[in-house]
Structure formats: C-alpha cells, structure tokens
Design a protein around this motif. Sequence first.
Motif, PDB file in Angstrom:
ATOM      1  N   SER A 155       0.980  -1.119  -0.050  1.00  0.00           N
ATOM      2  CA  SER A 155      -0.112  -0.132  -0.033  1.00  0.00           C
ATOM      3  C   SER A 155       0.900   1.198  -0.124  1.00  0.00           C
ATOM      4  CB  SER A 155      -0.778  -0.091   1.372  1.00  0.00           C
ATOM      5  OG  SER A 155      -1.464   1.226   1.558  1.00  0.00           O
ATOM      6  N   ARG A 156       1.126   1.865  -1.174  1.00  0.00           N
ATOM      7  CA  ARG A 156       1.871   3.043  -1.192  1.00  0.00           C
ATOM      8  C   ARG A 156       1.360   4.130  -0.536  1.00  0.00           C
ATOM      9  NH1 ARG A 156       2.784   2.124  -7.586  1.00  0.00           N
ATOM     10  NH2 ARG A 156       4.380   0.606  -7.414  1.00  0.00           N
ATOM     11  N   ALA A 157       0.021   4.317  -0.320  1.00  0.00           N
ATOM     12  CA  ALA A 157      -0.492   5.427   0.628  1.00  0.00           C
ATOM     13  C   ALA A 157       0.097   5.210   2.038  1.00  0.00           C
ATOM     14  CB  ALA A 157      -1.947   5.301   0.721  1.00  0.00           C
ATOM     15  N   ARG A 158       0.210   3.902   2.537  1.00  0.00           N
ATOM     16  CA  ARG A 158       0.590   3.623   3.861  1.00  0.00           C
ATOM     17  C   ARG A 158       2.414   4.029   4.151  1.00  0.00           C
ATOM     18  NH1 ARG A 158      -2.234  -1.978   5.023  1.00  0.00           N
ATOM     19  NH2 ARG A 158      -4.532  -1.210   4.861  1.00  0.00           N
ATOM     20  N   MET A 195       3.539   6.687   1.987  1.00  0.00           N
ATOM     21  CA  MET A 195       3.866   8.033   1.759  1.00  0.00           C
ATOM     22  C   MET A 195       3.438   8.947   2.964  1.00  0.00           C
ATOM     23  SD  MET A 195       2.994   8.188  -2.390  1.00  0.00           S
ATOM     24  CE  MET A 195       2.365   9.807  -2.168  1.00  0.00           C
ATOM     25  N   VAL A 196       2.098   8.460   3.510  1.00  0.00           N
ATOM     26  CA  VAL A 196       1.466   9.236   4.650  1.00  0.00           C
ATOM     27  C   VAL A 196       2.380   9.492   5.989  1.00  0.00           C
ATOM     28  CG1 VAL A 196      -0.662   9.596   6.150  1.00  0.00           C
ATOM     29  CG2 VAL A 196      -1.052   8.955   3.937  1.00  0.00           C
ATOM     30  N   PRO A 197       2.920   8.690   6.520  1.00  0.00           N
ATOM     31  CA  PRO A 197       3.945   8.738   7.587  1.00  0.00           C
ATOM     32  C   PRO A 197       4.926   9.734   7.126  1.00  0.00           C
ATOM     33  CG  PRO A 197       3.149   6.446   7.485  1.00  0.00           C
ATOM     34  CD  PRO A 197       2.799   6.980   6.071  1.00  0.00           C
ATOM     35  N   GLY A 220       5.333  11.812   4.810  1.00  0.00           N
ATOM     36  CA  GLY A 220       4.825  13.094   4.599  1.00  0.00           C
ATOM     37  C   GLY A 220       4.677  13.871   5.591  1.00  0.00           C
ATOM     38  N   VAL A 221       3.953  13.432   6.883  1.00  0.00           N
ATOM     39  CA  VAL A 221       3.475  14.097   7.896  1.00  0.00           C
ATOM     40  C   VAL A 221       4.896  14.335   8.730  1.00  0.00           C
ATOM     41  CG1 VAL A 221       2.486  13.484  10.122  1.00  0.00           C
ATOM     42  CG2 VAL A 221       1.315  12.855   8.192  1.00  0.00           C
ATOM     43  N   VAL A 264      10.589   5.425   1.624  1.00  0.00           N
ATOM     44  CA  VAL A 264       9.512   5.141   0.808  1.00  0.00           C
ATOM     45  C   VAL A 264       9.826   4.554  -0.432  1.00  0.00           C
ATOM     46  CG1 VAL A 264       7.558   6.570  -0.611  1.00  0.00           C
ATOM     47  CG2 VAL A 264       8.102   7.121   1.878  1.00  0.00           C
ATOM     48  N   TRP A 280       8.773   0.799  -2.206  1.00  0.00           N
ATOM     49  CA  TRP A 280       7.574   1.136  -3.165  1.00  0.00           C
ATOM     50  C   TRP A 280       7.180  -0.063  -4.314  1.00  0.00           C
ATOM     51  CZ3 TRP A 280       5.125   5.641  -3.118  1.00  0.00           C
ATOM     52  CH2 TRP A 280       4.438   6.001  -4.505  1.00  0.00           C
TER      53      TRP A 280
END
Length: 166
Positions: free
Chosen positions: A18-21, A23-25, A27-28, A67, A71
């Motif tokens: 899951s690429r969102a999992r 990128m989100v941490p 990015g935060v 990331v 990926w």
Amino acid sequence: MVENDALFGRELGYYPISRARLMVPAGVIVVLIGVILNFTIAEVEGWGPLVTTGLMTPISLIAGWWVLHQWNREVTLYENGFTYREGSKTVFFTYAEIRSFRLRAERLRYFGGLVRRTVYRFTLLTVKDERIVLTGLYNRIAELGDKLEALIVAAQRPIATERLSR
C-alpha cells in the motif's frame, strides 16, 4: 487478465504494498519537522533560512529513500507457488520450499478502545535460510496470510507424512 504461469499455474491473488501507507507517515514527519523549523530556526535573520534548508534536505532525502526503498514490493500467489518482488527483483518460490511460516498478530486499542487496529507480521523462512517478512503495509494482509498459510500447509503435508512414516 493475467495469463497462467507455465510452472506455477493459475494466479490466485495479487497483493501489492500500500503506497499510501508509505507516503502518509513520511509526509507527515517531513511536514511536521518543516513547520517546527520554519517557526524556530528559519526566523533567525541571515543564516536561519539557509540552516533550515540544510536541515530539511537530508530529512526529506531520508524519508524519500525509505518510501522508495519499499515502493515496488508485491506478492503474487499461484496454485503451485508464489512470487515475491522487491523493486526490480522477482523471486519465485514453490510452497514446498517454505520451511517455516510464523504469524504474529496483535489487536491494538487506542483512546480507551475507541480506535482499534490489528497489526500483522508474517515471517517465512525458506529451505535456503532466506527470510521473507510481510507486514501490514501490504494490501489485504490478513487474506494474504490465510491463503499463504493454507497453501504452504497443503504442500508440506506429504513431506511431513513421509518423514513420520520413516
């Protein structure tokens, strides 16, 4: 439509990371550190913006490396084996090659049980002592673990029966 593999047979499931999992941490963390630096060091006249940029560059590069390092990971299950892909490397395994399948699952609760989540970690050890770790970063990790375990147990059953008969 994915064609059947000549050796492994029909595809049973495709489980990418899951690429969102990822990128989100990352990015935060980068945004949070950037905001903190913006209101502290960057406020110093003269050298403040330069130091802030100098600090944010390695932080952003480290987050980006983390990331991108994960990926293109994915697992594809087939009838007679599975593939594990890390970046450009795709490794093929038959289910009989897996010597050990370990599951670690935890149910975590936050804020007095208002927020709940389950954390999975599957560790596969091959006959060549290669270690494959599958975590919650993969899409539908619980389904992947269930199917993988059932297929490995089915492949190991004749081997175990033969060993017991000796």
